[in-house]
Design a protein around this motif. Structure first.
Motif, short mmCIF file in Angstrom:
data_model
loop_
_atom_site.label_atom_id
_atom_site.label_comp_id
_atom_site.label_asym_id
_atom_site.label_seq_id
_atom_site.Cartn_x
_atom_site.Cartn_y
_atom_site.Cartn_z
N GLU A 134 0.86 -1.19 0.00
CA GLU A 134 0.00 0.00 0.00
C GLU A 134 0.89 1.24 0.00
O GLU A 134 1.62 1.49 0.96
N TYR A 166 1.72 5.52 -1.09
CA TYR A 166 1.19 6.86 -1.32
C TYR A 166 2.34 7.81 -1.60
O TYR A 166 3.47 7.62 -1.14
N GLN A 224 -1.95 7.81 -4.97
CA GLN A 224 -1.68 6.45 -4.56
C GLN A 224 -0.45 6.00 -5.32
O GLN A 224 -0.38 6.14 -6.54
N SER A 271 -2.54 9.40 6.22
CA SER A 271 -4.00 9.37 6.38
C SER A 271 -4.68 10.33 5.43
O SER A 271 -5.77 10.05 4.91
N ARG A 315 -4.52 8.82 1.90
CA ARG A 315 -5.45 7.71 1.76
C ARG A 315 -6.85 8.21 1.39
O ARG A 315 -7.59 7.55 0.65
#
Length: 366
Positions: free
Chosen positions: A132, A134, A145, A259, A262
Motif C-alpha cells: 500500500e 502513497y 496512490q 492518512s 489515503r
C-alpha cells in the motif's frame, strides 16, 4: 591593604622553620659537613606507548564472490542483495547530471519504506507498507496512490551500479578501517562504453570510481565521476554517489500525511484497452484535478517508444489512452479511445509524470 610588617614576619617564620627542619635532618644523618653535600634522588618513570590496531591487509582477507585480486564484477551485486535482505537500512543516493542535482533518501524496515526525493521538480515523499503506497508532492500540494511493490534492488537503483561495474575497470587496491568496520576498497580509472551506456552516451572521455564493501560483500559506498559526450546535449559530467548505512539500526514509522493521502490521493489503474491493442489509464479519487503539466512515456522492449506532454489536468473519471499508429508513432488521447492504432502484443512499460514526480511506473501486457 597588606600589612608589610606582618608579611615580613611571616616570611621570617617560614624561613626559620625551614632552617630548623634542615638542621634536624643534618643531625640525624651525621656531621655538619655531610649536611652541606647535596643529596640526589633519581626517579625512574616508565612510559607505555599507546598501541594501535594495525591496518588490515588485503592479502589476509577473503574476497566475496564476484571479486578477485584483479577485478570486481557485477556478480558482487547479488552478494550485496543477500547481505542486506530483510535488514533495516538507510540508502542515500546523490546524482548530478546535465546540471540537475537529485538527492534521494530511503529508510527501509520490515517491508515498509519512506523515501524523500529532492530534485529539479517539487519534493516528493513516498510511503509504502506491504504494497500500500502513497505519494505526497510539494509538502502536501497533491497526493497520489503510489507504487504497489518496491524491492530493495529497485530502491537501491542496483541497475545503475551494474552499469558502472560492467563499464569500469574496478580492481581491489587496499583494505581500510572505517566506522568500526573493515572495508575493501576498489578503484577504477577507465571505462568502456557498454551496450547499455551506448544508449545514453556517445563516448566516455574520463572516468574515476571508488567502491567500498565488506569482506562479506555488502556495499557501503559507491562514488563515480565521469565526463561524457551526449549525442544530443554535447559534452557533460556525471557525479553519482550511493551509500548504505545504519544497517540494522534504521526504524521506519508511517508519517502523519499518509492518512490524508489515503482519503485525497489520486489513483491510476493501468490495464489493456478494450480490444487489447492499446493501454488505458483510469483516473479515480483526488481532490480536484491534477497539475496540468503531465508527461507520459511508454514502450515495448526497445522496439517501440512513445511519449507525449499533456497540457491539461486529469480528474476523477478521466481515462488516458496510449497506443502506436502504423508508423510506430505515439498516439495519446483522453476519454476517447484511439483510432487506427496497431494491433500489438507484449509487455508495455508505462510511466506518468505529474509536474515532475513520477506517479506511475508499471508494466502491463497486451
Amino acid at each position: 591593604m597588606v600589612d608589610t610588617n606582618e608579611t615580613t614576619m611571616g616570611r621570617r617564620a617560614v624561613l626559620a622553620g625551614a632552617a630548623g627542619g634542615i638542621a634536624a635532618l643534618a643531625g640525624c644523618s651525621g656531621s655538619a659537613d655531610d649536611a652541606d653535600e647535596p643529596t640526589e634522588t633519581t626517579t625512574e618513570t616508565t612510559t607505555t606507548a599507546p598501541t594501535t590496531e594495525p591496518a588490515p591487509s588485503l592479502e589476509d582477507l577473503e574476497l566475496p564472490m564476484g571479486v578477485s585480486e584483479e577485478s570486481v564484477s557485477a556478480n558482487l551485486l547479488a552478494v550485496h542483495e543477500r547481505a542486506v535482505a530483510d535488514v533495516s537500512q538507510t540508502i542515500d543516493v546523490t546524482r548530478l547530471e546535465h546540471g540537475d542535482l537529485l538527492e534521494r533518501t530511503v529508510r527501509y524496515e520490515d517491508g515498509r519504506f519512506l523515501q524523500t526525493e529532492v530534485g529539479r521538480g517539487p519534493q516528493q515523499d513516498i510511503w509504502n507498507e506491504d504494497g500500500e503506497g502513497y505519494i505526497r508532492v510539494a509538502g502536501g500540494e497533491t497526493y497520489f496512490q503510489g507504487p504497489q511493490e518496491a524491492s530493495l534492488a529497485e530502491l537501491s537503483r542496483l541497475h545503475r551500479m551494474e552499469d558502472q561495474l560492467r563499464a569500469g575497470d574496478y580492481q581491489p587496491v587496499e583494505a581500510v578501517e572505517e566506522d568500526g568496520q573493515t572495508l575493501i576498497v576498489a578503484e577504477a580509472t577507465e571505462a568502456t562504453l557498454t551496450d547499455r551506456l551506448a544508449h545514453q552516451y556517445e563516448s566516455i572521455e574520463s572516468y574515476t570510481g571508488r567502491l567500498t564493501f565488506t569482506p562479506e560483500g555488502r556495499i557501503a559506498e559507491f562514488d563515480v565521476e565521469f565526463e561524457y559526450v551526449d549525442p544530443e546535449r554535447g559534452s557533460g559530467m556525471t557525479e553519482w554517489t550511493f551509500r548504505v548505512h545504519s544497517v540494522g539500526e534504521t526504524t521506519v514509522a508511517a508519517p502523519d500525511w499518509v492518512s490524508i493521502a489515503r482519503e485525497d490521493g489520486f489513483d491510476f489503474d493501468v490495464a489493456p484497452g478494450e480490444d487489447g491493442s492499446f493501454v488505458r489509464v483510469d483516473v479515480s479519487g483526488g481532490d480536484g484535478g491534477t497539475h496540468p503539466n503531465l508527461h507520459v512515456s511508454y514502450g515495448m522492449a526497445g522496439r517501440r517508444r512513445g511519449s507525449a506532454g499533456l497540457d491539461r489536468s486529469l480528474t476523477d473519471g478521466d481515462t488516458l489512452y496510449l497506443g502506436f499508429d502504423e508508423n510506430d508513432e505515439s498516439v495519446v488521447t483522453v476519454n476517447e479511445p484511439p483510432e487506427a492504432v496497431q494491433d500489438v502484443s507484449g509487455p508495455v512499460d508505462v510511466s506518468l509524470y505529474v509536474n515532475g514526480p513520477e506517479v506511475i511506473d508499471t508494466r502491463v501486457s497486451l
